[in-house]
Write an enzyme that holds these catalytic residues in place. Structure first.
Site, PDB file in Angstrom:
ATOM      1  N   SER A   1       0.832  -1.196   0.000  1.00  0.00           N
ATOM      2  CA  SER A   1       0.000   0.000   0.000  1.00  0.00           C
ATOM      3  C   SER A   1       0.875   1.258   0.000  1.00  0.00           C
ATOM      4  O   SER A   1       1.953   1.272   0.599  1.00  0.00           O
ATOM      5  CB  SER A   1      -0.890   0.002   1.246  1.00  0.00           C
ATOM      6  OG  SER A   1      -1.843   1.033   1.206  1.00  0.00           O
ATOM      7  N   PRO A   2       0.440   2.329  -0.678  1.00  0.00           N
ATOM      8  CA  PRO A   2       1.218   3.567  -0.650  1.00  0.00           C
ATOM      9  C   PRO A   2       1.355   4.089   0.786  1.00  0.00           C
ATOM     10  O   PRO A   2       0.360   4.226   1.494  1.00  0.00           O
ATOM     11  CB  PRO A   2       0.385   4.536  -1.500  1.00  0.00           C
ATOM     12  CG  PRO A   2      -0.461   3.656  -2.357  1.00  0.00           C
ATOM     13  CD  PRO A   2      -0.754   2.445  -1.530  1.00  0.00           C
TER      14      PRO A   2
ATOM     15  N   ALA B   1       2.385   8.476  -1.781  1.00  0.00           N
ATOM     16  CA  ALA B   1       1.710   9.553  -2.488  1.00  0.00           C
ATOM     17  C   ALA B   1       2.771  10.456  -3.116  1.00  0.00           C
ATOM     18  O   ALA B   1       3.605  11.021  -2.409  1.00  0.00           O
ATOM     19  CB  ALA B   1       0.835  10.349  -1.523  1.00  0.00           C
TER      20      ALA B   1
ATOM     21  N   GLN C   1       1.493   6.213  -7.027  1.00  0.00           N
ATOM     22  CA  GLN C   1       0.281   6.902  -6.598  1.00  0.00           C
ATOM     23  C   GLN C   1       0.456   8.395  -6.850  1.00  0.00           C
ATOM     24  O   GLN C   1       1.303   9.045  -6.234  1.00  0.00           O
ATOM     25  CB  GLN C   1      -0.025   6.652  -5.120  1.00  0.00           C
ATOM     26  CG  GLN C   1      -1.383   7.222  -4.718  1.00  0.00           C
ATOM     27  CD  GLN C   1      -1.673   7.070  -3.246  1.00  0.00           C
ATOM     28  OE1 GLN C   1      -0.975   7.660  -2.416  1.00  0.00           O
ATOM     29  NE2 GLN C   1      -2.695   6.307  -2.908  1.00  0.00           N
TER      30      GLN C   1
ATOM     31  N   TYR D   1      -7.359  14.566   0.980  1.00  0.00           N
ATOM     32  CA  TYR D   1      -6.515  15.350   0.078  1.00  0.00           C
ATOM     33  C   TYR D   1      -7.370  15.940  -1.041  1.00  0.00           C
ATOM     34  O   TYR D   1      -8.594  15.777  -1.046  1.00  0.00           O
ATOM     35  CB  TYR D   1      -5.351  14.496  -0.419  1.00  0.00           C
ATOM     36  CG  TYR D   1      -4.472  14.028   0.716  1.00  0.00           C
ATOM     37  CD1 TYR D   1      -3.863  14.940   1.569  1.00  0.00           C
ATOM     38  CD2 TYR D   1      -4.301  12.671   0.984  1.00  0.00           C
ATOM     39  CE1 TYR D   1      -3.082  14.521   2.632  1.00  0.00           C
ATOM     40  CE2 TYR D   1      -3.519  12.239   2.051  1.00  0.00           C
ATOM     41  CZ  TYR D   1      -2.915  13.175   2.874  1.00  0.00           C
ATOM     42  OH  TYR D   1      -2.148  12.773   3.943  1.00  0.00           O
TER      43      TYR D   1
ATOM     44  N   GLY E   1      -0.271  -2.432   4.328  1.00  0.00           N
ATOM     45  CA  GLY E   1       0.492  -1.240   4.674  1.00  0.00           C
ATOM     46  C   GLY E   1       1.456  -1.468   5.817  1.00  0.00           C
ATOM     47  O   GLY E   1       2.597  -1.877   5.633  1.00  0.00           O
TER      48      GLY E   1
END
Length: 372
Positions: free
Chosen positions: A22-23, A58, A100, A191, A334
């Protein structure tokens, strides 16, 4: 049904298994947004560790889209060139490199979490002398800060909106040059794109506010721009917050997420990565193992698109059950990948019925330790 170790086909690309990193933001660049040796080792070790897909953190599409001055970026050819050795290494280990693409919106211009995570004003600096900047928001008066004061911000005008769309388009082109196989658009966690989606933070009265159609317009335009330049044989993902966890008011919820996921499918999105929350300090989240999985399961059931589940996944058997029981097509792991860079290989050890096949999943350099 497929299991966690089964390949996942996405257009003309195939992930070796259903496990993705996961980012996760690392806040470890210099102030130029360029990757460092930390990124090479961090992402590379997870590829060695058996993940079928390795996602970057991100990655800001423009300097003002960073959360902190130390975030990864992809707004210049120099960034693409610096990322290319990392994507090459991930592919050499059998993984698909993904990026991402993100814009932090009104959650930008902050100190790093371990330094306080408070806003840095344009005329101020963080503990290391990095300057802040003015941030954009769909509706500045609706911004609910989690900690500290609000950063200096202004309402995004039409030029800003068009600039954001173009920044995502250009970032996708540079990501392709850098060797990424998957582009994920970040529309979650409070975001910029999520800020436009939710009526909690979007009180605009123009074509980008009010109705569902208007609030989702920006993310749909971003997806269309990315899909336009991203090759037909490579997949596009979108990460969403399935709910704001604000049931006591008008907010973004799972019903809207399902509707948007169907819109994404029509635009050529291949997988929706379903997370949640991150928008408002009054969110009410229970947490715990699989706490977001029902959101992913609902999108998978009611939208014509593949779905990734994330959140509270710590054990191979747990992840395998999500795929085997048809609750998700991909499991994004993650924090467990931070604790255990070899989570993917551990999953092969635990789940693979053939001991030799499990041992052969390990890199040749490590295989003598894997065979028992």
């Amino acid at each position: 049904m497929a299991d966690l170790l089964a390949p996942l086909s996405l257009r003309d690309r195939e992930a070796e298994n259903r496990i993705a990193v996961s980012p996760m933001c690392q806040y470890s660049c210099e102030r130029d947004g360029l990757p460092t040796e930390w990124h090479r080792v961090h992402l590379g070790s997870r590829a060695v560790g058996g993940a079928g897909i390795v996602m970057t953190e991100a990655t800001a599409v423009e300097p003002a889209g960073r959360i902190t001055p130390y975030d990864l970026g992809i707004w210049s050819d120099e960034h693409a060139a610096a990322l290319e050795p990392i994507t090459e290494f991930i592919r050499e280990q059998g993984g698909l490199p993904g990026i991402q693409l993100a814009h932090a919106g009104h959650k930008a211009s902050k100190e790093r979490p371990w330094e306080g995570h408070v806003p840095i004003q344009p005329d101020g600096t963080d503990p290391h002398g990095a300057s802040g900047w003015e941030v954009i928001s769909p509706s500045p008066d609706a911004y609910p800060p989690f900690d500290g004061d609000r950063p200096a911000m202004r309402k995004a005008d039409q030029d800003d909106i068009e600039g954001v769309i173009e920044a995502y388009r250009a970032a996708a082109e540079r990501s392709l040059e850098a060797g990424f196989e998957i582009a994920e658009i970040h529309a979650a966690h409070g975001y910029l794109l999520h800020e436009f989606l939710s009526p909690v933070t979007n009180t605009r009265e123009d074509d980008y506010g009010g109705s569902f159609e208007n609030r989702t317009r920006l993310v749909r335009e971003v997806v269309a721009a990315v899909r336009e330049v991203w090759p037909d044989d490579k997949p596009v993902f979108v990460r969403i917050s399935g709910t704001d966890w604000l049931d006591d008011r008008e907010s973004w919820n799972i019903e809207q997420s399902v509707r948007l996921a169907n819109d994404f499918a029509d635009l050529g999105v291949d997988l929706v990565d379903v997370s949640s929350g991150g928008l408002h300090p009054e969110q009410s989240i229970s947490g715990g193992p699989n706490f977001q999985v029902p959101l992913a399961e609902r999108v998978r059931a009611d939208a014509d698109v593949a779905v990734g589940a994330v959140g509270g996944v710590t054990e191979p058997e747990q992840a395998d059950a999500l795929v085997r029981n048809g609750r998700a097509d991909l499991v994004l792991v993650g924090r467990e990948f931070l604790r255990d860079p070899y989570f993917g290989l551990r999953a092969a050890d635990d789940l693979e019925r053939d001991p030799d096949a499990a041992a052969n999943a390990w890199p040749a350099q490590y295989r003598r330790a894997a065979k028992r």
